[in-house]
Design a protein around this motif. Structure first.
Motif, PDB file in Angstrom:
ATOM      1  N   ARG A 184      26.701  30.910  47.235  1.00  0.00           N
ATOM      2  CA  ARG A 184      27.977  31.232  47.870  1.00  0.00           C
ATOM      3  C   ARG A 184      29.090  31.326  46.836  1.00  0.00           C
ATOM      4  NH1 ARG A 184      32.252  28.234  49.867  1.00  0.00           N
ATOM      5  NH2 ARG A 184      31.194  26.282  49.325  1.00  0.00           N
ATOM      6  N   ARG A 185      29.111  30.375  45.904  1.00  0.00           N
ATOM      7  CA  ARG A 185      30.134  30.409  44.864  1.00  0.00           C
ATOM      8  C   ARG A 185      29.955  31.615  43.951  1.00  0.00           C
ATOM      9  NH1 ARG A 185      34.663  27.203  45.637  1.00  0.00           N
ATOM     10  NH2 ARG A 185      34.072  25.078  46.210  1.00  0.00           N
ATOM     11  N   THR A 186      28.710  31.957  43.655  1.00  0.00           N
ATOM     12  CA  THR A 186      28.441  33.129  42.819  1.00  0.00           C
ATOM     13  C   THR A 186      28.964  34.393  43.488  1.00  0.00           C
ATOM     14  OG1 THR A 186      26.449  32.042  41.972  1.00  0.00           O
ATOM     15  CG2 THR A 186      26.641  34.415  41.616  1.00  0.00           C
ATOM     16  N   GLN A 188      31.355  34.582  45.712  1.00  0.00           N
ATOM     17  CA  GLN A 188      32.817  34.551  45.699  1.00  0.00           C
ATOM     18  C   GLN A 188      33.362  35.045  44.363  1.00  0.00           C
ATOM     19  OE1 GLN A 188      33.476  30.445  46.753  1.00  0.00           O
ATOM     20  NE2 GLN A 188      33.835  30.919  48.903  1.00  0.00           N
ATOM     21  N   LEU A 189      32.662  34.729  43.281  1.00  0.00           N
ATOM     22  CA  LEU A 189      33.079  35.252  41.969  1.00  0.00           C
ATOM     23  C   LEU A 189      32.862  36.755  41.888  1.00  0.00           C
ATOM     24  CD1 LEU A 189      34.350  33.680  39.600  1.00  0.00           C
ATOM     25  CD2 LEU A 189      33.241  32.193  41.254  1.00  0.00           C
ATOM     26  N   ASP A 190      31.800  37.258  42.525  1.00  0.00           N
ATOM     27  CA  ASP A 190      31.610  38.710  42.592  1.00  0.00           C
ATOM     28  C   ASP A 190      32.793  39.364  43.302  1.00  0.00           C
ATOM     29  OD1 ASP A 190      29.151  38.653  41.295  1.00  0.00           O
ATOM     30  OD2 ASP A 190      28.000  38.469  43.145  1.00  0.00           O
ATOM     31  N   LEU A 191      33.274  38.704  44.361  1.00  0.00           N
ATOM     32  CA  LEU A 191      34.425  39.223  45.096  1.00  0.00           C
ATOM     33  C   LEU A 191      35.681  39.209  44.216  1.00  0.00           C
ATOM     34  CD1 LEU A 191      35.228  40.291  47.873  1.00  0.00           C
ATOM     35  CD2 LEU A 191      35.589  37.924  48.619  1.00  0.00           C
ATOM     36  N   SER A 192      35.870  38.142  43.472  1.00  0.00           N
ATOM     37  CA  SER A 192      37.022  38.058  42.572  1.00  0.00           C
ATOM     38  C   SER A 192      36.965  39.137  41.489  1.00  0.00           C
ATOM     39  CB  SER A 192      37.077  36.674  41.919  1.00  0.00           C
ATOM     40  OG  SER A 192      37.310  35.665  42.878  1.00  0.00           O
ATOM     41  N   LEU A 193      35.769  39.392  40.976  1.00  0.00           N
ATOM     42  CA  LEU A 193      35.618  40.440  39.962  1.00  0.00           C
ATOM     43  C   LEU A 193      35.907  41.819  40.552  1.00  0.00           C
ATOM     44  CD1 LEU A 193      32.464  39.024  38.162  1.00  0.00           C
ATOM     45  CD2 LEU A 193      34.673  39.479  37.068  1.00  0.00           C
ATOM     46  N   ALA A 194      35.558  42.024  41.826  1.00  0.00           N
ATOM     47  CA  ALA A 194      35.868  43.296  42.477  1.00  0.00           C
ATOM     48  C   ALA A 194      37.378  43.471  42.632  1.00  0.00           C
ATOM     49  CB  ALA A 194      35.179  43.365  43.841  1.00  0.00           C
ATOM     50  N   VAL A 195      38.077  42.380  42.926  1.00  0.00           N
ATOM     51  CA  VAL A 195      39.540  42.437  43.029  1.00  0.00           C
ATOM     52  C   VAL A 195      40.148  42.869  41.687  1.00  0.00           C
ATOM     53  CG1 VAL A 195      41.631  41.063  43.357  1.00  0.00           C
ATOM     54  CG2 VAL A 195      39.678  40.722  44.879  1.00  0.00           C
ATOM     55  N   VAL A 196      39.640  42.302  40.607  1.00  0.00           N
ATOM     56  CA  VAL A 196      40.136  42.678  39.276  1.00  0.00           C
ATOM     57  C   VAL A 196      39.869  44.153  39.006  1.00  0.00           C
ATOM     58  CG1 VAL A 196      39.790  42.340  36.796  1.00  0.00           C
ATOM     59  CG2 VAL A 196      39.978  40.361  38.307  1.00  0.00           C
ATOM     60  N   THR A 197      38.701  44.623  39.421  1.00  0.00           N
ATOM     61  CA  THR A 197      38.364  46.043  39.238  1.00  0.00           C
ATOM     62  C   THR A 197      39.378  46.926  39.954  1.00  0.00           C
ATOM     63  OG1 THR A 197      36.008  45.518  39.064  1.00  0.00           O
ATOM     64  CG2 THR A 197      36.575  47.790  39.600  1.00  0.00           C
ATOM     65  N   ALA A 214      30.890  43.223  51.715  1.00  0.00           N
ATOM     66  CA  ALA A 214      31.235  43.080  53.129  1.00  0.00           C
ATOM     67  C   ALA A 214      30.014  42.761  53.982  1.00  0.00           C
ATOM     68  CB  ALA A 214      31.914  44.351  53.640  1.00  0.00           C
ATOM     69  N   GLY A 215      28.815  43.060  53.477  1.00  0.00           N
ATOM     70  CA  GLY A 215      27.588  42.745  54.196  1.00  0.00           C
ATOM     71  C   GLY A 215      26.739  41.693  53.505  1.00  0.00           C
ATOM     72  N   ASP A 216      27.316  41.003  52.518  1.00  0.00           N
ATOM     73  CA  ASP A 216      26.567  40.033  51.722  1.00  0.00           C
ATOM     74  C   ASP A 216      26.452  38.708  52.483  1.00  0.00           C
ATOM     75  OD1 ASP A 216      25.659  38.213  49.738  1.00  0.00           O
ATOM     76  OD2 ASP A 216      26.489  39.488  48.160  1.00  0.00           O
ATOM     77  N   VAL A 217      25.232  38.325  52.832  1.00  0.00           N
ATOM     78  CA  VAL A 217      25.014  37.119  53.636  1.00  0.00           C
ATOM     79  C   VAL A 217      25.348  35.842  52.875  1.00  0.00           C
ATOM     80  CG1 VAL A 217      23.271  38.215  55.079  1.00  0.00           C
ATOM     81  CG2 VAL A 217      22.560  37.046  52.980  1.00  0.00           C
ATOM     82  N   ARG A 218      25.500  35.919  51.566  1.00  0.00           N
ATOM     83  CA  ARG A 218      25.889  34.725  50.809  1.00  0.00           C
ATOM     84  C   ARG A 218      27.321  34.304  51.123  1.00  0.00           C
ATOM     85  NH1 ARG A 218      25.238  36.545  44.799  1.00  0.00           N
ATOM     86  NH2 ARG A 218      26.303  38.336  45.735  1.00  0.00           N
ATOM     87  N   LEU A 219      28.131  35.246  51.592  1.00  0.00           N
ATOM     88  CA  LEU A 219      29.533  34.986  51.858  1.00  0.00           C
ATOM     89  C   LEU A 219      29.753  34.543  53.304  1.00  0.00           C
ATOM     90  CD1 LEU A 219      31.124  38.046  50.036  1.00  0.00           C
ATOM     91  CD2 LEU A 219      31.247  35.662  49.297  1.00  0.00           C
ATOM     92  N   THR A 225      34.884  39.612  55.699  1.00  0.00           N
ATOM     93  CA  THR A 225      35.961  40.390  56.318  1.00  0.00           C
ATOM     94  C   THR A 225      37.036  40.727  55.298  1.00  0.00           C
ATOM     95  OG1 THR A 225      35.525  39.256  58.408  1.00  0.00           O
ATOM     96  CG2 THR A 225      37.597  40.449  58.226  1.00  0.00           C
ATOM     97  N   ARG A 226      37.312  39.791  54.398  1.00  0.00           N
ATOM     98  CA  ARG A 226      38.279  40.078  53.325  1.00  0.00           C
ATOM     99  C   ARG A 226      37.763  41.212  52.451  1.00  0.00           C
ATOM    100  NH1 ARG A 226      39.238  34.731  50.235  1.00  0.00           N
ATOM    101  NH2 ARG A 226      40.920  35.895  49.231  1.00  0.00           N
ATOM    102  N   ALA A 227      36.477  41.205  52.162  1.00  0.00           N
ATOM    103  CA  ALA A 227      35.894  42.288  51.361  1.00  0.00           C
ATOM    104  C   ALA A 227      36.044  43.624  52.084  1.00  0.00           C
ATOM    105  CB  ALA A 227      34.419  41.995  51.075  1.00  0.00           C
ATOM    106  N   ALA A 228      35.779  43.612  53.395  1.00  0.00           N
ATOM    107  CA  ALA A 228      35.916  44.848  54.175  1.00  0.00           C
ATOM    108  C   ALA A 228      37.361  45.334  54.171  1.00  0.00           C
ATOM    109  CB  ALA A 228      35.440  44.609  55.607  1.00  0.00           C
TER     110      ALA A 228
END
Length: 361
Positions: A184-186, A188-197, A214-219, A225-228
């Protein structure tokens, strides 16, 4: 064990750590104020508590368990030439983890107020204290949390890419969480890296990454929903306003069901901007007022984002251009005051765009 001849703030702190007490619990045990304990520890060997307090420390030390006395001796040995027992030589001492965790929470609070210098100082003093190789799993977890927060600070300051940037910190933290096997933490870091992108202008790449997450079951549902929602933000910036409107409306419903008020307000702000892009200025003005009314707290970053969005919308109507520029000026001043470099650049970009092109209405 030998008695302490004269207690200073140095010995007082060592005794607290040896007893594995938080500052608040320690103050309560001693019958002192939290402020007094904090002052002793801050001044260290440069302060000497009053004689009655010296006697209290003598009593506490005598009543310590043998294990606590051993820890006290080991801590004091670090400030003398006495040898340190092997079990205390490498990595954080067990009782130091509590202080590290407390500083992380203090950094979170400072970061929410955009006090970047204070928050960064709290985090860096721990991150630079021990090599990762000397840390056990608990230490690695605290290091990963600290490194993630450093990434957040650098992102909010506009240091997005390159050495010493948000992207570098997030990548480092991701490796640590991968080592600990915390998916889950990993994610979330993928999401943070996408924000930087996205923030660095790579909109298509960011939208694609958001779509995957947005469809990642780890989140959690909230993070998905934030990703979407950020997919919609990227699409809106690329001119696909109608699709962005649909995505934001869906996110608003989910956040309402989850009871996430701040996320709901953010999604409403994004919906307002999508309507602005589509030319629906009346609806955009209505929605940005709804977002402002339902936003709780007074974090500077939150204020800058809402004020910028409001100014952006008002610039799109000839009747409200002057008010729009005034709001952007206010937002830019606040962003500069708190060192929000990326936000300042965004505001300047909005202003320049409208100076080059006529208003929509």
């Amino acid at each position: 064990m030998a008695a302490v001849i004269m207690w200073t703030g140095l010995e007082a702190r060592a005794l607290r750590l040896a007893c594995r007490k938080s500052v608040r619990d320690w103050a309560a045990q001693l019958g002192m104020s939290v402020r007094a304990v904090s002052n002793w520890e801050k001044l260290g060997a440069g302060t000497r508590p009053r004689p009655d307090t010296q006697a209290i420390f003598d009593t506490v030390l005598r009543q310590c368990t043998p294990e606590a006395r051993t820890r006290f001796e080991a801590l004091m040995a670090r400030h003398t030439d006495a040898p340190v027992p092997p079990e205390f030589q490498a990595g954080p001492r067990t009782w130091e983890y509590e202080s590290w965790a407390e500083d992380i929470e203090r950094a979170v609070l400072a970061a929410s107020r955009q006090d970047f210098v204070f928050a960064g100082g709290l985090l860096e003093r721990w991150r630079s204290h021990w090599p990762a190789a000397e840390l056990d799993d608990r230490g690695i977890y605290l290091l990963a949390r600290s490194t993630t927060l450093v990434g957040d600070l650098r992102r909010d300051q506009g240091a997005l890419l390159g050495p010493g940037s948000a992207a570098t910190s997030y990548a480092q933290a991701r490796l640590l969480y991968t080592r600990l096997d915390i998916p889950r933490r990993t994610a979330q870091l993928d999401l943070s890296l996408a924000v930087v992108t996205e923030m660095s202008g790579q909109l298509s790449a960011a939208a694609s990454r958001y779509s995957d997450l947005a469809g990642d079951v780890r989140l959690s549902t909230r993070d998905r929903t934030r990703a979407a929602l950020w997919v919609g933000t990227s699409l809106d910036k690329q001119g696909d306003h109608e699709q962005a409107i649909g995505i934001a409306e869906s996110a608003i419903r989910v956040f309402a069901d989850l009871g996430e008020v701040e996320d709901w307000a953010t999604a409403t702000q994004k919906l307002a901007l999508a309507h602005r892009g589509a030319g629906n200025l009346g609806e955009a003005v209505r929605l940005i007022e709804v977002a402002r009314t339902n936003t709780t707290g007074s974090a500077p970053m939150q204020d800058v984002r809402l004020t910028t969005a409001h100014g952006h919308i008002l610039l799109s109507d000839r009747a409200t251009v002057e008010e729009g520029y005034a709001l952007l000026n206010r937002a830019e001043q606040l962003a500069g005051q708190y060192g929000m470099t990326h936000q300042r650049r965004s505001i300047q970009g909005i202003r320049s765009g409208f100076q080059r092109a006529p208003c929509l209405q």
